[in-house]
Structure formats: C-alpha cells, structure tokens
Design a protein around this motif. Structure first.
Motif, PDB file in Angstrom:
ATOM      1  N   TYR A  88      -3.137   4.390   4.217  1.00  0.00           N
ATOM      2  CA  TYR A  88      -3.910   4.494   2.980  1.00  0.00           C
ATOM      3  C   TYR A  88      -3.139   4.006   1.759  1.00  0.00           C
ATOM      4  CZ  TYR A  88      -6.459   7.531   6.134  1.00  0.00           C
ATOM      5  OH  TYR A  88      -7.131   8.034   7.220  1.00  0.00           O
ATOM      6  N   TYR A  89      -1.944   3.488   1.981  1.00  0.00           N
ATOM      7  CA  TYR A  89      -1.087   3.144   0.861  1.00  0.00           C
ATOM      8  C   TYR A  89      -0.723   1.662   0.842  1.00  0.00           C
ATOM      9  CZ  TYR A  89      -0.305   8.114   0.127  1.00  0.00           C
ATOM     10  OH  TYR A  89      -0.467   9.447  -0.139  1.00  0.00           O
ATOM     11  N   ALA A  90      -0.700   1.129  -0.359  1.00  0.00           N
ATOM     12  CA  ALA A  90       0.012  -0.129  -0.568  1.00  0.00           C
ATOM     13  C   ALA A  90       1.496   0.191  -0.611  1.00  0.00           C
ATOM     14  CB  ALA A  90      -0.430  -0.764  -1.884  1.00  0.00           C
ATOM     15  N   ILE A  91       2.303  -0.741  -0.137  1.00  0.00           N
ATOM     16  CA  ILE A  91       3.750  -0.545  -0.138  1.00  0.00           C
ATOM     17  C   ILE A  91       4.414  -1.661  -0.932  1.00  0.00           C
ATOM     18  CG2 ILE A  91       5.843  -0.399   1.256  1.00  0.00           C
ATOM     19  CD1 ILE A  91       3.963   1.979   1.584  1.00  0.00           C
ATOM     20  N   GLU A 117      17.923  -3.906 -14.618  1.00  0.00           N
ATOM     21  CA  GLU A 117      16.743  -3.070 -14.442  1.00  0.00           C
ATOM     22  C   GLU A 117      16.138  -3.291 -13.051  1.00  0.00           C
ATOM     23  OE1 GLU A 117      15.158  -2.744 -19.058  1.00  0.00           O
ATOM     24  OE2 GLU A 117      13.876  -3.553 -17.493  1.00  0.00           O
ATOM     25  N   ARG A 118      15.446  -2.285 -12.593  1.00  0.00           N
ATOM     26  CA  ARG A 118      14.735  -2.410 -11.330  1.00  0.00           C
ATOM     27  C   ARG A 118      13.621  -3.442 -11.464  1.00  0.00           C
ATOM     28  NH1 ARG A 118      12.179   2.989  -9.717  1.00  0.00           N
ATOM     29  NH2 ARG A 118      10.549   2.282 -11.148  1.00  0.00           N
ATOM     30  N   GLU A 119      13.462  -4.262 -10.443  1.00  0.00           N
ATOM     31  CA  GLU A 119      12.395  -5.253 -10.477  1.00  0.00           C
ATOM     32  C   GLU A 119      11.560  -5.177  -9.207  1.00  0.00           C
ATOM     33  OE1 GLU A 119      13.263  -9.420 -10.104  1.00  0.00           O
ATOM     34  OE2 GLU A 119      15.182  -9.056  -9.104  1.00  0.00           O
ATOM     35  N   GLY A 120      10.285  -5.473  -9.363  1.00  0.00           N
ATOM     36  CA  GLY A 120       9.409  -5.538  -8.215  1.00  0.00           C
ATOM     37  C   GLY A 120       9.635  -6.828  -7.458  1.00  0.00           C
ATOM     38  N   VAL A 121       9.718  -6.740  -6.152  1.00  0.00           N
ATOM     39  CA  VAL A 121       9.979  -7.896  -5.301  1.00  0.00           C
ATOM     40  C   VAL A 121       8.706  -8.358  -4.601  1.00  0.00           C
ATOM     41  CG1 VAL A 121      11.252  -8.709  -3.280  1.00  0.00           C
ATOM     42  CG2 VAL A 121      12.370  -7.203  -4.949  1.00  0.00           C
ATOM     43  N   SER A 122       8.011  -7.414  -4.005  1.00  0.00           N
ATOM     44  CA  SER A 122       6.831  -7.767  -3.223  1.00  0.00           C
ATOM     45  C   SER A 122       5.976  -6.532  -3.019  1.00  0.00           C
ATOM     46  CB  SER A 122       7.265  -8.340  -1.856  1.00  0.00           C
ATOM     47  OG  SER A 122       6.153  -8.788  -1.119  1.00  0.00           O
ATOM     48  N   CYS A 123       4.723  -6.748  -2.676  1.00  0.00           N
ATOM     49  CA  CYS A 123       3.822  -5.630  -2.386  1.00  0.00           C
ATOM     50  C   CYS A 123       2.780  -6.094  -1.384  1.00  0.00           C
ATOM     51  CB  CYS A 123       3.145  -5.136  -3.665  1.00  0.00           C
ATOM     52  SG  CYS A 123       2.189  -3.630  -3.424  1.00  0.00           S
ATOM     53  N   ARG A 128      -3.713  -8.426   1.405  1.00  0.00           N
ATOM     54  CA  ARG A 128      -3.262  -8.963   0.110  1.00  0.00           C
ATOM     55  C   ARG A 128      -1.779  -8.707  -0.078  1.00  0.00           C
ATOM     56  NH1 ARG A 128      -7.999  -6.478  -0.756  1.00  0.00           N
ATOM     57  NH2 ARG A 128      -7.003  -4.606  -1.588  1.00  0.00           N
ATOM     58  N   THR A 129      -1.093  -9.734  -0.499  1.00  0.00           N
ATOM     59  CA  THR A 129       0.343  -9.628  -0.762  1.00  0.00           C
ATOM     60  C   THR A 129       0.665 -10.241  -2.116  1.00  0.00           C
ATOM     61  OG1 THR A 129       0.775 -11.732   0.377  1.00  0.00           O
ATOM     62  CG2 THR A 129       0.956  -9.724   1.693  1.00  0.00           C
ATOM     63  N   LYS A 130       1.745  -9.750  -2.681  1.00  0.00           N
ATOM     64  CA  LYS A 130       2.233 -10.264  -3.968  1.00  0.00           C
ATOM     65  C   LYS A 130       3.736 -10.454  -3.859  1.00  0.00           C
ATOM     66  CE  LYS A 130       0.775  -8.178  -7.687  1.00  0.00           C
ATOM     67  NZ  LYS A 130      -0.015  -9.219  -8.400  1.00  0.00           N
ATOM     68  N   TYR A 131       4.229 -11.455  -4.579  1.00  0.00           N
ATOM     69  CA  TYR A 131       5.664 -11.728  -4.576  1.00  0.00           C
ATOM     70  C   TYR A 131       6.134 -12.051  -5.986  1.00  0.00           C
ATOM     71  CZ  TYR A 131       5.093 -12.287   0.476  1.00  0.00           C
ATOM     72  OH  TYR A 131       4.792 -12.084   1.800  1.00  0.00           O
ATOM     73  N   ALA A 152       2.031   3.487  -3.006  1.00  0.00           N
ATOM     74  CA  ALA A 152       1.057   3.720  -4.073  1.00  0.00           C
ATOM     75  C   ALA A 152      -0.339   3.460  -3.516  1.00  0.00           C
ATOM     76  CB  ALA A 152       1.336   2.802  -5.252  1.00  0.00           C
ATOM     77  N   PRO A 153      -1.375   3.968  -4.184  1.00  0.00           N
ATOM     78  CA  PRO A 153      -2.737   3.706  -3.700  1.00  0.00           C
ATOM     79  C   PRO A 153      -3.094   2.212  -3.684  1.00  0.00           C
ATOM     80  CG  PRO A 153      -2.723   5.582  -5.165  1.00  0.00           C
ATOM     81  CD  PRO A 153      -1.350   4.971  -5.251  1.00  0.00           C
ATOM     82  N   ALA A 154      -2.492   1.442  -4.570  1.00  0.00           N
ATOM     83  CA  ALA A 154      -2.709  -0.002  -4.610  1.00  0.00           C
ATOM     84  C   ALA A 154      -1.489  -0.657  -5.243  1.00  0.00           C
ATOM     85  CB  ALA A 154      -3.977  -0.335  -5.404  1.00  0.00           C
ATOM     86  N   CYS A 155      -1.395  -1.976  -5.084  1.00  0.00           N
ATOM     87  CA  CYS A 155      -0.216  -2.679  -5.612  1.00  0.00           C
ATOM     88  C   CYS A 155      -0.148  -2.662  -7.133  1.00  0.00           C
ATOM     89  CB  CYS A 155      -0.201  -4.119  -5.116  1.00  0.00           C
ATOM     90  SG  CYS A 155       0.316  -4.296  -3.386  1.00  0.00           S
ATOM     91  N   VAL A 156      -1.277  -2.650  -7.784  1.00  0.00           N
ATOM     92  CA  VAL A 156      -1.272  -2.641  -9.243  1.00  0.00           C
ATOM     93  C   VAL A 156      -2.156  -1.510  -9.753  1.00  0.00           C
ATOM     94  CG1 VAL A 156      -0.776  -5.085  -9.465  1.00  0.00           C
ATOM     95  CG2 VAL A 156      -3.143  -4.328  -9.331  1.00  0.00           C
ATOM     96  N   GLY A 157      -1.825  -1.001 -10.907  1.00  0.00           N
ATOM     97  CA  GLY A 157      -2.664  -0.022 -11.572  1.00  0.00           C
ATOM     98  C   GLY A 157      -2.394   1.421 -11.217  1.00  0.00           C
ATOM     99  N   TYR A 158      -1.425   1.662 -10.361  1.00  0.00           N
ATOM    100  CA  TYR A 158      -1.127   3.027  -9.949  1.00  0.00           C
ATOM    101  C   TYR A 158       0.377   3.271  -9.977  1.00  0.00           C
ATOM    102  CZ  TYR A 158      -5.894   3.347  -8.180  1.00  0.00           C
ATOM    103  OH  TYR A 158      -7.254   3.361  -8.064  1.00  0.00           O
ATOM    104  N   GLU A 159       0.729   4.520 -10.158  1.00  0.00           N
ATOM    105  CA  GLU A 159       2.126   4.920 -10.032  1.00  0.00           C
ATOM    106  C   GLU A 159       2.495   4.948  -8.560  1.00  0.00           C
ATOM    107  OE1 GLU A 159       2.952   5.174 -13.963  1.00  0.00           O
ATOM    108  OE2 GLU A 159       4.391   5.768 -12.422  1.00  0.00           O
ATOM    109  N   TYR A 160       3.762   4.622  -8.301  1.00  0.00           N
ATOM    110  CA  TYR A 160       4.259   4.738  -6.934  1.00  0.00           C
ATOM    111  C   TYR A 160       4.648   6.192  -6.689  1.00  0.00           C
ATOM    112  CZ  TYR A 160       4.004  -0.224  -6.072  1.00  0.00           C
ATOM    113  OH  TYR A 160       3.533  -1.494  -5.855  1.00  0.00           O
ATOM    114  N   ASP A 161       3.998   6.809  -5.698  1.00  0.00           N
ATOM    115  CA  ASP A 161       4.155   8.249  -5.481  1.00  0.00           C
ATOM    116  C   ASP A 161       5.407   8.603  -4.695  1.00  0.00           C
ATOM    117  OD1 ASP A 161       0.620   8.305  -4.893  1.00  0.00           O
ATOM    118  OD2 ASP A 161       1.687   8.869  -6.722  1.00  0.00           O
TER     119      ASP A 161
END
Length: 120
Positions: A31-34, A44-50, A57-60, A99-108
């Motif tokens: 149920y989670y995007a990772i 700073e921490r940076e996002g690499v991929s989701c 759907r993937t993002k880089y 997180a519930p999705a790659c964008v728009g949500y906090e990572y739980d």
C-alpha cells in the motif's frame, strides 16, 4: 514493530554497480510508495528515486537518471535500487522510506540507512 531495513551498501570503484534492498517487517509494502534518499556528510538529504505502490510509476533525480533503476517485489515485501555507473559523488548514506504516494505525503517510515562509498 514496523520497520524498514536497508542492505547492500559497500565500497565500490567508480563505474561499478551496487544493488540496495529495502525490506519491510511488521507491515506490507503493497500500500506504500517507497522512496530512496541519500545524505552525504555536510550536505542536505536529497531524494534519489521513488516507486509507486503498484510499481507502475517511478521517479528519479536528474543526477541519477539513466544510471539507477528502482523496482519492487511486493511478494518479497522488498524494494530495490540498482545503481550502475557509480560516481564518487554518489557516496552517501542511503535510506528508504514509505509514504502513501511519491508526492504530496509525508514519509511515515524510515530505515536506518546503508552506506555507499564510491572510491578508487
């Protein structure tokens, strides 16, 4: 206990490859995007991929596009990050998060990280 555990980090020469794994325990990843994140000392921490929960759907980040591949095996409750053509600037501690999705949500949920060092 809900937990994410990363593995697969290590020391590799420039141009080499590593595959990181992010395994979940105590909950199902279905149920989670990772997302994969990294943080180098003094940066700073940076996002690499989701990857979306279904994997369609993937993002880089631009810095890894064409070199890294994210995938998931929900049957194994695990997400992978295949890292190819590694560069010294990829050196960092890598974390996975849910997180519930790659964008728009906090990572739980966050893992404890795995160190990747790219050096000759």
């Amino acid at each position: 206990q809900l937990q994410l555990v990363e593995s697969g980090g290590g020391l590799v020469q420039p141009g080499g490859s590593l595959r990181l794994s992010c395994a979940a325990s105590g909950f199902t990843l279905d149920y989670y995007a990772i997302g994969w994140f990294r943080q180098a000392p003094g940066k700073e921490r940076e996002g690499v991929s989701c990857i979306s929960n279904g994997g369609s759907r993937t993002k880089y980040a631009d810095s890894v596009k064409g070199r890294f591949i994210i995938s998931r095996d929900n049957a194994k409750n695990t997400v992978y990050l295949q890292m190819n053509s590694l560069k010294p600037e990829d050196t960092a501690k890598y974390y996975c998060a849910a997180a519930p999705a790659c964008v728009g949500y906090e990572y739980d949920y966050w893992g404890q990280g795995t160190q990747v060092t790219v050096s000759s």
